[in-house]
Design a protein around this motif. Structure first.
Motif, mmCIF file in Angstrom:
data_model
loop_
_atom_site.group_PDB
_atom_site.id
_atom_site.type_symbol
_atom_site.label_atom_id
_atom_site.label_comp_id
_atom_site.label_asym_id
_atom_site.label_seq_id
_atom_site.Cartn_x
_atom_site.Cartn_y
_atom_site.Cartn_z
ATOM 1 N N HIS A 1 40.984 45.881 36.556
ATOM 2 C CA HIS A 1 41.452 44.672 36.361
ATOM 3 C C HIS A 1 42.941 44.673 35.930
ATOM 4 O O HIS A 1 43.218 45.639 34.905
ATOM 5 N N THR A 2 43.830 44.049 36.284
ATOM 6 C CA THR A 2 45.314 43.706 36.096
ATOM 7 C C THR A 2 45.761 42.556 35.479
ATOM 8 O O THR A 2 45.356 41.405 36.092
ATOM 9 N N GLU A 3 46.371 42.569 34.400
ATOM 10 C CA GLU A 3 46.705 41.221 33.933
ATOM 11 C C GLU A 3 48.196 41.362 33.201
ATOM 12 O O GLU A 3 48.669 42.399 32.667
ATOM 13 N N THR A 4 48.964 40.266 33.495
ATOM 14 C CA THR A 4 50.305 40.110 32.932
ATOM 15 C C THR A 4 50.160 39.313 31.709
ATOM 16 O O THR A 4 49.631 37.955 31.739
ATOM 17 N N THR B 1 46.140 46.908 32.358
ATOM 18 C CA THR B 1 45.062 47.116 33.278
ATOM 19 C C THR B 1 43.956 48.231 32.567
ATOM 20 O O THR B 1 44.317 49.096 31.655
ATOM 21 N N LYS C 1 52.342 44.458 31.888
ATOM 22 C CA LYS C 1 51.192 44.269 32.809
ATOM 23 C C LYS C 1 50.338 45.235 32.033
ATOM 24 O O LYS C 1 50.493 46.768 31.605
ATOM 25 N N ILE D 1 48.547 37.772 38.935
ATOM 26 C CA ILE D 1 48.008 38.694 38.012
ATOM 27 C C ILE D 1 48.119 38.200 36.730
ATOM 28 O O ILE D 1 47.770 38.838 35.488
#
Length: 554
Positions: free
Chosen positions: A514-517, A510, A508, A12
């Protein structure tokens, strides 16, 4: 040391570039945010197995690279030089993984097999995972840890060499003994085949000569008739022959040579042809006169030629190779005849190899016993500092000789512990809880890291199951280790996080689709808030902030 980690489209993570420094770096974040994601990416750069789901959804590939400063890393520089992969003062490991699961590896920009990433990676960094403490209850891991501390790989190699040699000799002896009847039948067949070829006794290159003679003799009558006819046509027929006709042509043309240059050239060609025809006729006459028809000689040649073909067909080789086949069968017969004497020789070699093995195993056992005494004292002191005040640790080495010679030697290594006063030392898995195993494992890792110098160490939540004052002691241990090597620690404990010289925060994000770290280096003020969050949870109070400031100041 690790200086930079670049991650693109991994899990992610969309894009991430992290710079690392000396000392101790701690990584914290909310549960499920992916605190270990950077460690997982680094593991792939070091040759870990890749799976398709590591690639970020809706992207074609994940691209990961780790940069190391190797100015002072002699083993890594030597390895790179041996494999013609030298860089300057840094080394870049890169891994590209497609969405279909295909993987490519690079060292300093050059494509390499994955095994080379693993080999070099072991010289650059050591990763200790959160489940390592579960491994230390296994006998094989306990032996490995003790051997790593003792640093006696040369002794292990000696033992392994003699064990392998003994196994090879044993297998050879077993093969010879179990195939006795088969060898006797094979020997009889070889003796018959060799006797047959001995009697025929064909020499190297003889068949080619036989074949030429056979063709010559079998066509000798035709050759005799055709050469005679050719001589008649060329020069012997008194009515008409080519040679006389050609002389007439020359005589007619030569008188005009001085008149016309073109006719002079033609006349010269006819004269040359006349000379060549005369020479050819003389050679053919000599050949015809020497040609003999000896039926008895032809019969001998024909019979030997035919026998050579039949023998070659019987042995399934070409007639030209019959001499080589004869030599091979002779050698095979000599080998099989020598098997009995070879058995006697193997028994002698086995006895000597076992003596050599036992001597090598004794040296290894002595070294292990010495190292076991040292590591027992060190780990006992270390676990007592980790809030196990009555803890006792002992690396027990028991030596026994069996029929089989193990490549690991004759020793059984058992890690024994006692947690409470008056409690007898017992096998680790019987008496230690998960948290206690974590502390013992950490103590070992710190001691081994100090003993087996590594440019960089990563601890991925090795403090699981630890809290309170013990957590603070664990943090002190890691910070102490960071004086001599780079330490990166993923942790959920404020007492450990505050010991870092720098700290990263993993979050994290979102938007519902969409999810992003993300990973952010924290300023001093941000570190106070993050430590406070670790202390008090999401509801940060003035009290928790004060506690966080106090922890960081200490």
């Amino acid at each position: 040391m690790l200086t930079q980690l670049t991650i693109s489209n991994f899990a992610i993570v969309k894009q991430l570039e992290l710079d690392w420094r000396n000392g101790m770096t701690t990584i914290t974040g909310e549960t499920g945010a992916g605190k270990s994601i950077a460690i997982d990416a680094l593991g792939l750069c070091l040759g870990d197995r890749a799976v398709t789901n590591v690639v970020r959804p809706n992207t074609k590939k994940a691209d990961l690279s780790a940069t190391f400063d190797i100015k002072k890393n002699k083993p890594a520089n030597t390895w790179l030089s041996q494999h013609d992969l030298e860089g300057d003062d840094e080394c870049i490991l890169r891994r590209v993984i497609s969405s279909e699961g295909r993987s490519k590896a690079y060292i300093n920009g050059s494509p390499v097999p994955l095994t080379q990433l693993k080999e070099l990676g072991r010289l650059l960094i050591n990763i200790h995972g959160q489940h390592d403490h579960q491994l230390i209850v296994k006998a094989s891991e306990q032996r490995r840890l003790l051997d790593n501390y003792a640093k006696h790989q040369n002794l292990i190699d000696d033992v392994s060499y003699y064990a392998k040699k003994w196994a090879e000799l044993t297998n050879e002896l077993e093969r010879l003994q179990t195939s006795q009847a088969q060898r006797e039948a094979e020997q009889q067949l070889l003796q018959y085949q060799v006797k047959e070829l001995d009697e025929f006794s064909i020499c190297e290159g003889e068949f080619e000569t036989l074949e030429n003679d056979y063709k010559k003799f079998s066509n000798s009558q035709s050759i005799l008739e055709d050469t005679l006819t050719t001589l008649e046509l060329a020069c012997d027929n008194e009515q008409f022959n080519i040679l006389d006709s050609l002389r007439q042509c020359v005589d007619r043309l030569i008188q005009y040579s001085d008149i016309d240059g073109d006719l002079a050239n033609v006349s010269t060609i006819y004269q040359d042809a006349l000379i060549q025809l005369e020479d050819a006729s003389n050679d053919l006459r000599h050949f015809h006169e020497r040609l003999e028809l000896d039926p008895q000689q032809f019969q001998v040649i024909e019979e030997r030629y035919s026998n050579a073909i039949n023998l070659a067909r019987k042995h399934q080789v070409s007639p030209e190779s019959l001499h080589i086949k004869h030599q091979e069968l002779l050698q095979a017969l000599a080998n099989i005849s020598g098997d009995d004497s070879r058995q006697e020789q193997i028994f002698v070699e086995l006895d000597k190899t076992k003596i050599d093995y036992l001597e090598a195993a004794k040296r290894l056992s002595d070294s292990r016993s010495k190292a076991a005494g040292e590591i027992s004292q060190l780990i006992t002191s270390s676990i007592q500092e980790l809030n196990m005040p009555h803890g006792q640790f002992k690396a027990h080495v028991s030596t026994k000789e069996g029929e089989q010679l193990s490549s690991h030697g004759l020793d059984d290594i058992t890690f024994l512990v006692s947690i409470n006063p008056g409690q007898a030392l017992e096998a680790m898995h019987k008496v230690a809880s998960g948290g206690e195993l974590s502390r013992i494992s950490l103590a070992m890792q710190v001691i081994l890291a100090d003993k087996v110098t590594s440019p960089a160490l990563i601890f991925d939540e090795v403090d699981v199951g630890i809290s309170g004052p013990t957590a603070s002691m664990v943090g002190d241990k890691l910070k102490q280790l960071a004086k001599t090597t780079q330490v990166i620690c993923v942790t959920h404990l404020p007492q450990v996080a505050c010991k870092g010289h720098q700290q990263y925060f993993v979050a994290k994000l979102t938007d519902g689709e969409h999810t992003e770290t993300t990973v952010t280096e924290l300023s001093e003020q941000a570190r106070v808030k993050e430590i406070a969050r670790l202390l008090a949870g999401d509801k940060i109070s003035e009290h928790s902030l004060a506690n966080a400031s106090e922890l960081l100041a200490s």
